[in-house]
Design a protein around this motif. Structure first.
Motif, PDB file in Angstrom:
ATOM      1  N   LEU A 101       0.811  -1.223   0.000  1.00 39.74           N
ATOM      2  CA  LEU A 101       0.000   0.000   0.000  1.00 39.74           C
ATOM      3  C   LEU A 101       0.847   1.277   0.000  1.00 39.74           C
ATOM      4  N   LYS A 102       2.149   1.127   0.090  1.00 40.29           N
ATOM      5  CA  LYS A 102       3.026   2.291   0.278  1.00 40.29           C
ATOM      6  C   LYS A 102       2.815   3.359  -0.789  1.00 40.29           C
ATOM      7  N   TYR A 103       2.957   2.989  -2.056  1.00 42.12           N
ATOM      8  CA  TYR A 103       2.915   4.002  -3.107  1.00 42.12           C
ATOM      9  C   TYR A 103       1.502   4.504  -3.369  1.00 42.12           C
ATOM     10  N   ASN A 104       0.534   3.656  -3.105  1.00 42.95           N
ATOM     11  CA  ASN A 104      -0.851   4.118  -3.213  1.00 42.95           C
ATOM     12  C   ASN A 104      -1.124   5.230  -2.202  1.00 42.95           C
ATOM     13  N   LEU A 105      -0.622   5.066  -0.980  1.00 42.41           N
ATOM     14  CA  LEU A 105      -0.832   6.073   0.057  1.00 42.41           C
ATOM     15  C   LEU A 105       0.019   7.318  -0.186  1.00 42.41           C
ATOM     16  N   ASN A 136       7.877   4.951 -12.767  1.00 40.79           N
ATOM     17  CA  ASN A 136       7.247   3.661 -13.042  1.00 40.79           C
ATOM     18  C   ASN A 136       5.949   3.391 -12.296  1.00 40.79           C
ATOM     19  N   ASN A 137       5.726   4.033 -11.158  1.00 39.05           N
ATOM     20  CA  ASN A 137       4.585   3.641 -10.336  1.00 39.05           C
ATOM     21  C   ASN A 137       3.320   4.414 -10.727  1.00 39.05           C
ATOM     22  N   PRO A 138       2.267   3.716 -11.129  1.00 37.82           N
ATOM     23  CA  PRO A 138       1.030   4.391 -11.558  1.00 37.82           C
ATOM     24  C   PRO A 138       0.407   5.240 -10.460  1.00 37.82           C
ATOM     25  N   ALA A 139       0.527   4.804  -9.200  1.00 43.52           N
ATOM     26  CA  ALA A 139      -0.079   5.554  -8.095  1.00 43.52           C
ATOM     27  C   ALA A 139       0.583   6.908  -7.904  1.00 43.52           C
ATOM     28  N   ALA A 163     -11.667   8.028 -14.288  1.00 46.67           N
ATOM     29  CA  ALA A 163     -11.905   6.698 -14.866  1.00 46.67           C
ATOM     30  C   ALA A 163     -10.753   5.731 -14.627  1.00 46.67           C
ATOM     31  N   ASP A 164      -9.565   6.246 -14.285  1.00 50.34           N
ATOM     32  CA  ASP A 164      -8.413   5.347 -14.132  1.00 50.34           C
ATOM     33  C   ASP A 164      -7.641   5.607 -12.836  1.00 50.34           C
ATOM     34  N   VAL A 165      -8.388   5.801 -11.750  1.00 51.16           N
ATOM     35  CA  VAL A 165      -7.740   6.044 -10.456  1.00 51.16           C
ATOM     36  C   VAL A 165      -7.089   4.761  -9.937  1.00 51.16           C
ATOM     37  N   PRO A 166      -5.937   4.870  -9.263  1.00 47.29           N
ATOM     38  CA  PRO A 166      -5.280   3.686  -8.702  1.00 47.29           C
ATOM     39  C   PRO A 166      -6.113   2.984  -7.632  1.00 47.29           C
ATOM     40  N   SER A 167      -6.936   3.754  -6.906  1.00 51.70           N
ATOM     41  CA  SER A 167      -7.845   3.163  -5.912  1.00 51.70           C
ATOM     42  C   SER A 167      -9.023   4.110  -5.736  1.00 51.70           C
ATOM     43  N   LYS A 168     -10.108   3.595  -5.175  1.00 47.36           N
ATOM     44  CA  LYS A 168     -11.318   4.407  -5.055  1.00 47.36           C
ATOM     45  C   LYS A 168     -11.142   5.581  -4.101  1.00 47.36           C
ATOM     46  N   GLU A 169     -10.144   5.498  -3.197  1.00 47.66           N
ATOM     47  CA  GLU A 169      -9.906   6.613  -2.272  1.00 47.66           C
ATOM     48  C   GLU A 169      -9.482   7.879  -3.017  1.00 47.66           C
TER      49      GLU A 169
END
Length: 263
Positions: A101-105, A136-139, A163-169
């Protein structure tokens, strides 16, 4: 609280939060208890010397759920506090296995800064991330592209990014950005036009249904004509300013006579 009890409570938190329809209030109760327990064990204050990988990972996982929970409950100050605590686990404990979850956060945190127009903080946060991960990281790329779109005024790309979010948050902060963009577009429209058809206003403001358009018009104090299906804007030109013409003429003539005497 004993460490075994903390582990059990953390498992209950994870199970509840990752359920199809989590009880966010119950998750908040779990988080409150866990934060107190982790503070007592100095896992949030970092005053003690910790080297137990399993326990450090447990504390980090609790904070990550707390950060996501804060977004889902729309509590930005709480999200910022959790992210501030997570920075130590992400940056100072290199021996910990990388969290999925690191890069998403981190991306969420960048988007949070962007939604508050904290551009200098946004770029400062970017500088702490390794360049290869940035590329490289999409988030991480998602908020970077959003910032570029905002600087270019390409608001349609901001809207399309939903339309292309890495997560719903991510949608929470994008919605905040869109509110800012809509008000900016509305301010420009009020200066450029005296009125607009409601359908055209909706297209400009990225609204998809009439109810949203009418609610926004009410917030902006627009006058809506339901028959014409038009929104009329308040204009500063409509406000009559009383100018004391006779007084100004008399003063001008007085100054002119004085100039004649000087010459």
């Amino acid at each position: 609280m004993a460490l075994t009890d903390i582990k059990t409570l953390a498992q209950e938190l994870s199970k509840e939060y990752n359920a199809p329809n989590p009880d966010l209030a119950k998750c908040g109760q779990y988080l409150s208890k866990l934060k107190i327990a982790l503070i007592e064990l100095q896992y949030l204050t970092h005053e003690g010397k910790h080297n137990n990988i399993e326990e450090l990972t447990l504390a980090r996982d609790v904070l990550e759920i707390g950060a996501q929970w804060s977004v889902r409950t729309k509590d930005i100050p709480s999200f910022e506090r959790y992210m501030a605590q997570l920075q130590t686990y992400y940056n100072d404990y290199s021996e910990l296995p990388t969290s999925p979850l690191k890069y998403n956060l981190i991306g969420l945190n960048l988007l949070c800064l962007l939604s508050q127009n904290r551009i200098s903080d946004f770029h400062t946060a970017l500088e702490t991330i390794e360049s290869q991960e940035l590329l490289n990281n999409p988030a991480i790329q998602h908020p970077i592209k959003l910032e570029q779109s905002l600087m270019e005024g390409s608001y349609n790309r901001v809207w399309s990014s939903r339309a292309d979010v890495p997560s719903k948050e991510y949608l929470f902060f994008i919605d905040i950005l869109m509110d800012t963009i809509r008000n900016e577009i509305a301010s420009c429209s009020e200066k450029a036009y005296s009125s607009l058809p409601l359908k055209d206003a909706g297209t400009l403001l990225f609204f998809t249904n009439m109810e949203d358009i009418l609610n926004f018009a009410k917030e902006r104090n627009w006058k809506v004509n339901p028959v014409e299906q038009k929104a009329y804007f308040h204009s500063d030109a409509d406000e009559r300013i009383s100018i004391p013409a006779n007084q100004i003429i008399k003063q001008t003539m007085f100054y002119a006579r004085d100039m004649d005497r000087i010459v």
